[in-house]
Design a protein around this motif. Structure first.
Motif, PDB file in Angstrom:
ATOM      1  N   ARG A 614       0.830  -1.208   0.000  1.00 52.64           N
ATOM      2  CA  ARG A 614       0.000   0.000   0.000  1.00 52.64           C
ATOM      3  C   ARG A 614       0.867   1.261   0.000  1.00 52.64           C
ATOM      4  N   GLN A 618       0.887   4.105  -2.974  1.00 55.15           N
ATOM      5  CA  GLN A 618       0.674   5.532  -2.708  1.00 55.15           C
ATOM      6  C   GLN A 618       1.841   6.367  -3.233  1.00 55.15           C
ATOM      7  N   ASP A 623      -3.820   4.112  -5.305  1.00 51.50           N
ATOM      8  CA  ASP A 623      -4.320   3.531  -4.058  1.00 51.50           C
ATOM      9  C   ASP A 623      -4.678   2.081  -4.321  1.00 51.50           C
ATOM     10  N   THR A 625      -7.226  -1.282  -3.172  1.00 55.02           N
ATOM     11  CA  THR A 625      -8.475  -1.716  -2.541  1.00 55.02           C
ATOM     12  C   THR A 625      -8.576  -3.235  -2.650  1.00 55.02           C
ATOM     13  N   PHE A 638      -5.269  -2.111  -7.646  1.00 57.23           N
ATOM     14  CA  PHE A 638      -4.547  -0.872  -7.355  1.00 57.23           C
ATOM     15  C   PHE A 638      -4.276  -0.130  -8.656  1.00 57.23           C
TER      16      PHE A 638
END
Length: 872
Positions: A614, A618, A623, A625, A638
């Motif tokens: 993650r 970023q 992002d 999920t 992502f």
């Protein structure tokens, strides 16, 4: 205000306007007169020239006859008749050869000084430069039955004085005419300007001065002053009427203003009474608010406290305001802060009482207790005099909390530093043995006689070592993320090759579990993108590894699509048919060191993979999920931001195994490491390439060997006893001879600051443990410019060498070698000294490469007796 005075005549607008107009007219008149005079001169000059031409036409027949017959008397008679004319001042006759025949009157010579002015059919006008004569030249032609005979030429001379004599009377008339017209026009202009401008403007001036003196009752302009009135008044008449109207308006306004001033005076007196009462009420309300304020408010004026509210009295520890009467602010400020407070007060005064920002001081309460106070100085008017309003509040408790927080922050920083130090030490301690494990396993994998079981065992060792390295990297990456040391390192990536590599990486694991791996991507995804390849690869590997771990049957699907084109946004999905994730576990799925129930059952992993993924997503601008259902599987999705890549900038495919070096000289390599196994990894890799190698166990030994041996390249471990790699590098690089030595830092720490620190110490490059064989060779090629011999080319060369080696007569070739070499070689074989054998064989290769290959072939078949016999 203008004084009432008469404007002088020479200062009037009419006089100035008249002078301007007359000046312009005078200039124009002079120019026109000069033009007329020049024109008259040109006209008279043309008439003189016409007269000369007429004299020529009349005298040409007679003169030509006299010249033809050489009758001088007749010629003289003609010339006397011509010279009697007032226009002709001289005449000259010359024959066809240019020789003068006769001259009479004023002439000039030579003719070469004559300038051509005009040429016609019968003559040419000539003039002498700078002279007072001009002449007209004509040909003398005598006509007979046989034709015209050119006998010579005749020049008739005249003078500008003749022209001026004729134009004198005309010039006089022109000048007199111009003077008369100028005088008449001047008189007319003067009369009209005085009548039409000067008198009306004088009246307007007098009126304006009366208005300036406020003598409005005396001001009245008669319309007849500006001439006869008619239906179409001129500008001055309109201006006079406007003056009359303006005066009337001013009279009316003055009366109205007097009445208004009286009214405003009465209203102002009423407002003053009302505002006074409101101000009194407002002051009372302000006092009540100040008294009820929860913070201290005091007024300092002329060095004393003239007011302080109840909260302020309590803060300074007084029972009532009477206890503070006659005291100053400096009486309650701590002695250590009084000078600073005095400077702040002076600053407020010097800066025109601009408000000062908040600052902290220490006050001494009346009982001697010292408290912390936050203070602000504000400009203020008290009893119509400048003062300073001090607003303050006690912050003793807040300062205690701040001190406590600071101690906790420092404690946390120390703990964080301790953690970083611990991780750095652990990284070194774990990577150091891993370097030996992976290094020797790679070396053993190159063996030619490995059994299938040995190959499988080596693969297990390699996979286990790589897995352990992955776990270490996960922990280090999380530490870097927490410390804010993770940065993007963008490079050009072939996305198709990256996906294929990842697919091949998991191929064996998935085949062992009977799973299928599917790759799906849309047609519009770009093949070449620019992003951080290492982080994208680790994200995909973490997600696929989790999917493989929790999937017992079915398949794993990887999908790639373009979400947006500008900017380029890519969407990745990893879908599995595994056990799924419970809803309560999804909330903490991406937290570090947190494992789901399924992970706890499998007893695999550190709980860091998804958290790191993650953070990396970023960093790449997207992002991540997850969607999951127990018993059916999970889908991780992502997105990342990328750019179009450059195919030309892609890294080249890895080179095959290195088996030799094409070099004219042997390079000296110094290997510095306190762990012998790590030194042996490099020794084993570099020895077959016939490098000259030396080893050192610490930095002090390395410096000593460098001074004596002067190596081309140093593999410098950083963390060592006695003297570390930093200090050893600084000592070597500090010398003139050491500046050209290539020093490559080797460290078991993967932290970025270590890399920067080694480069700052003078190292030329950096490599982290555990390193791979190809990384070592690429680094040496980069800094030493080596050209390698690779296995695929070497095998073909070996086949040829083997064929040549089998056919060579070793005993015959051995007889040609020096006795000293043969003696040393025999001793090295008998004492089983492989290092000495390599040295001697390297010396021989320069002379007879085929013989060296033949000897090695015999040694590989353990035919040492044959070789020893050949050496006798």
């Amino acid at each position: 205000m203008l004084k009432h005075s008469q404007v002088r005549l020479k200062d009037s607008i009419a006089t100035k306007l008249l002078s301007y107009v007359f000046s312009i007219y005078l200039v124009v008149s002079i120019i026109v007169t000069l033009f007329h005079m020049v024109s008259e001169y040109r006209r008279v000059e043309s008439n003189v020239i016409e007269d000369i031409k007429i004299f020529y036409l009349n005298s040409n027949p007679t003169m030509a006859t006299a010249l033809w017959e050489a009758d001088k008397d007749q010629m003289q008679s003609v010339l006397d008749g011509i010279i009697r004319s007032p226009t002709i001042l001289g005449v000259r006759i010359s024959d066809i050869s240019g020789r003068y025949v006769h001259t009479l009157g004023k002439t000039f010579k030579p003719e070469s000084q004559l300038q051509s002015l005009e040429q016609g059919k019968r003559g040419m006008l000539v003039r002498k430069s700078g002279g007072d004569l001009f002449g007209y030249q004509f040909p003398l032609i005598y006509s007979t039955n046989t034709g015209d005979h050119h006998l010579g030429k005749m020049i008739l001379y005249s003078s500008p004085a003749v022209i001026f004599a004729r134009v004198q009377s005309s010039y006089l008339f022109i000048i007199i005419n111009a003077i008369i017209k100028t005088i008449v026009l001047w008189v007319v202009f003067l009369w009209f300007s005085r009548f039409l401008l000067q008198r009306p403007l004088s009246v307007l001036t007098s009126v304006s001065q009366e208005i300036a003196l406020d003598n409005l009752e005396k001001v009245r302009i008669d319309a007849k002053t500006f001439g006869k009135t008619n239906r179409r008044p001129n500008e001055l008449q309109i201006l006079g009427e406007s003056f009359n109207a303006m005066v009337q308006k001013l009279l009316e306004s003055r009366n109205e203003l007097a009445q208004s001033e009286e009214t405003q005076k009465r209203n102002l007196e009423q407002q003053v009474v009302k505002r006074t009462k409101e101000l009194s009420d407002s002051e009372e309300r302000y006092r009540r608010l100040v008294e009820l304020a929860p913070f201290g408010i005091a007024i300092h004026q002329n060095g004393k406290l003239v007011f302080i509210n109840k909260a302020g009295v309590a803060i300074v520890g007084a029972a009532s305001t009477e206890q503070l009467e006659g005291k100053s602010v400096f009486d309650i400020v701590h002695p250590d802060y009084r000078q600073r407070v005095s400077q702040r007060i002076q600053g407020l005064i010097q800066n025109n009482f601009q408000a000062a920002p908040l600052f902290e001081e220490k006050f001494i309460q009346l009982d001697g207790n010292v408290i912390d106070v936050e203070v602000a100085g504000i400009p203020f008017i008290y009893d119509n005099k400048p003062a300073i309003q001090v607003v303050f509040q006690e912050i003793t408790e807040r300062k205690k909390w701040e001190a406590k927080l600071q101690r906790e922050r420092e404690s946390a920083q120390k703990a964080n530093q301790a953690k970083s130090l611990f991780l750095s030490n652990m990284s070194h301690e774990l990577r150091t043995p891993l370097n030996a494990i992976l290094g020797f396993s790679q070396m053993m994998a190159h063996g030619q006689n490995l059994t299938p079981d040995q190959t499988q065992n080596l693969n297990i060792i390699n996979r286990s070592g790589e897995h352990l390295l992955t776990l270490i990297n996960d922990i280090l990456d999380m530490s870097k993320i927490e410390a804010g040391q993770i940065n993007l390192k963008e490079n050009d990536v072939d996305l198709f090759v990256l996906l294929e590599d990842i697919k091949n990486l998991f191929k064996i694991r998935m085949e062992d579990k009977g799973l299928s791996l599917q790759m799906e991507h849309s047609d519009n995804i770009p093949q070449f993108i620019r992003t951080d390849e290492a982080k994208l690869r680790q994200i995909l590997m973490n997600l696929i590894s989790n999917a493989v771990k929790f999937t017992e049957e079915g398949s794993i699907t990887i999908r790639v699509a373009v979400e947006k084109n500008l900017p380029l946004e890519l969407r990745f999905e990893v879908q599995d048919t595994g056990s799924g994730i419970a809803p309560e576990d999804i909330e903490c799925l991406f937290e570090p060191f947190t494992q789901t129930k399924s992970s706890q059952k499998s007893q695999e992993g550190t709980g860091l993979g998804l958290s790191i993924s993650r953070k990396f997503v970023q960093l790449l601008g997207g992002d991540i999920t997850v969607k999951s259902q127990l018993g059916e599987g999970s889908t991780f999705q992502f997105t990342i931001l990328a750019r179009q890549g450059n195919q030309g900038a892609l890294k080249k495919a890895p080179s095959p195994q290195v088996v030799g070096v094409e070099a004219k000289e042997k390079h000296r390599i110094l290997i510095v490491d306190d762990v012998e196994t790590n030194r042996q990894v490099l020794v084993k890799w570099l020895t077959p390439l016939e490098f000259e190698l030396k080893e050192a166990a610490n930095g002090q030994e390395a410096v000593a060997i460098w001074k004596e041996w002067n190596p081309h390249l140093v593999w410098m471990d950083i963390r060592m006893p006695v003297m570390d790699g930093y200090e050893a590098t600084r000592q070597i690089k500090a010398t003139v001879a050491g500046k050209d030595i290539v020093i490559i830092a080797v460290s078991a720490s993967a932290f970025e600051d270590k890399r920067e620190e080694t480069l700052a110490a003078g190292c030329d490059d950096f490599i982290a443990k555990p390193f791979k064989e190809n990384e070592i060779f690429e680094m040496m090629q980069k800094h030493l410019g080596l050209q390698y011999i690779y296995e695929e080319n070497h095998q073909q060369k070996l086949a040829e060498t083997k064929k040549n080696g089998e056919n060579i007569n070793i005993q015959e070739e051995m007889r040609k070698l020096p006795r000293q070499w043969k003696t040393e070689m025999k001793q090295a074989i008998e004492h089983l000294n492989p290092k000495q054998i390599h040295v001697l064989m390297g010396q021989l290769r320069e002379q007879n490469e085929i013989l060296v290959d033949a000897i090695w072939q015999r040694m590989d078949r353990f035919e040492y007796e044959t070789i020893l016999v050949s050496l006798d």
